[in-house]
Design an enzyme around this catalytic site. Structure first.
Site, PDB file in Angstrom:
ATOM      1  N   GLU A   1      80.409  24.306  40.070  1.00 13.94           N
ATOM      2  CA  GLU A   1      80.185  23.426  38.924  1.00 13.94           C
ATOM      3  C   GLU A   1      78.722  23.357  38.496  1.00 13.94           C
ATOM      4  OE1 GLU A   1      80.353  18.727  38.103  1.00 13.94           O
ATOM      5  OE2 GLU A   1      81.857  19.430  39.520  1.00 13.94           O
TER       6      GLU A   1
ATOM      7  N   HIS B   1      73.328  23.153  46.631  1.00 19.07           N
ATOM      8  CA  HIS B   1      73.453  21.804  47.174  1.00 19.07           C
ATOM      9  C   HIS B   1      74.387  21.795  48.370  1.00 19.07           C
ATOM     10  CE1 HIS B   1      76.438  22.266  43.948  1.00 19.07           C
ATOM     11  NE2 HIS B   1      77.235  21.462  44.640  1.00 19.07           N
TER      12      HIS B   1
HETATM   13  P1  5GP Z   1      80.281  21.459  43.275  1.00 12.24           P
HETATM   14  O1  5GP Z   1      79.455  22.476  42.527  1.00 12.24           O
HETATM   15  O2  5GP Z   1      79.790  21.218  44.659  1.00 12.24           O
HETATM   16  O3  5GP Z   1      81.748  21.707  43.170  1.00 12.24           O
HETATM   17  O4  5GP Z   1      80.135  20.077  42.487  1.00 12.24           O
HETATM   18  C1  5GP Z   1      78.932  19.457  42.244  1.00 12.24           C
HETATM   19  C2  5GP Z   1      78.966  18.038  42.764  1.00 12.24           C
HETATM   20  O5  5GP Z   1      77.948  17.337  42.087  1.00 12.24           O
HETATM   21  C3  5GP Z   1      80.275  17.293  42.500  1.00 12.24           C
HETATM   22  O6  5GP Z   1      80.722  16.700  43.715  1.00 12.24           O
HETATM   23  C4  5GP Z   1      79.909  16.263  41.464  1.00 12.24           C
HETATM   24  O7  5GP Z   1      80.582  15.023  41.643  1.00 12.24           O
HETATM   25  C5  5GP Z   1      78.422  16.095  41.666  1.00 12.24           C
HETATM   26  N1  5GP Z   1      77.735  15.782  40.427  1.00 12.24           N
HETATM   27  C6  5GP Z   1      77.833  16.448  39.263  1.00 12.24           C
HETATM   28  N2  5GP Z   1      77.066  15.880  38.323  1.00 12.24           N
HETATM   29  C7  5GP Z   1      76.455  14.831  38.927  1.00 12.24           C
HETATM   30  C8  5GP Z   1      75.527  13.839  38.462  1.00 12.24           C
HETATM   31  O8  5GP Z   1      75.101  13.813  37.316  1.00 12.24           O
HETATM   32  N3  5GP Z   1      75.125  12.906  39.368  1.00 12.24           N
HETATM   33  C9  5GP Z   1      75.568  12.909  40.650  1.00 12.24           C
HETATM   34  N4  5GP Z   1      75.095  11.950  41.469  1.00 12.24           N
HETATM   35  N5  5GP Z   1      76.443  13.817  41.124  1.00 12.24           N
HETATM   36  C10 5GP Z   1      76.887  14.761  40.258  1.00 12.24           C
END
Ligand code: 5GP
Length: 128
Positions: free
Chosen positions: A88, A93
């Site tokens: 995403e 991270h």
């Molecule tokens: P992944 O790439 O690990 O699937 O997802 C990215 C993670 O970042 C997700 O768990 C999502 O909830 C979190 N996330 C995305 N945008 C934001 C944001 O603006 N603020 C915060 N605190 N978390 C975010």
């Protein structure tokens, strides 16, 4: 364009910060699987975690260890899961998730809906 996490690190987008040093930033995931679900990111913006240089990658894990110890102490969970997945956000991270059994780390489960007050209270408890 800067990633959403770079904008969070710079304070352009608000976050519930848990810890920060010169190279890393930790803040609560806005869609948490559990209370205390935290993201650890390098300030250096690199999409894929294994494209990070060795020093940044190893330092990120040491920084995450400090945060995870605090999460375990504050939540009383059995262990803190370390998860890297998802496509995403193009900024490396690590998810740190309080875990009492393996189902606690199922990303297909419904996420918790927390109020700003709850997020603030959790961030204060986890703050290093
Ligand atoms: P992944 O790439 O690990 O699937 O997802 C990215 C993670 O970042 C997700 O768990 C999502 O909830 C979190 N996330 C995305 N945008 C934001 C944001 O603006 N603020 C915060 N605190 N978390 C975010």
């Amino acid at each position: 364009m800067a990633s959403i996490f770079t904008r969070i690190i710079k304070g352009e987008i608000p976050s519930y910060k848990v810890a920060e040093d010169e190279n890393y930033y930790a803040f609560l995931d806005i869609n948490p699987l559990a209370k205390g679900h935290t993201l650890v990111v390098p300030k250096k913006e690199v999409d894929y975690i294994f494209d990070l240089d060795d020093e940044t990658l190893s330092g990120m894990m040491v920084f995450a260890k400090r945060v995870a110890r605090k999460i375990k102490e504050a939540t009383g969970c059995r262990k803190v899961a370390v998860v890297v997945l998802g496509l995403e956000v193009p900024h490396a991270h690590i998810h740190l998730i309080p875990m009492n059994n393996e189902n606690d780390v199922d990303f297909h489960r419904a996420k918790l809906q927390l109020s700003p007050e709850e997020f603030k209270e959790i961030a204060a408890r986890l703050s290093l």
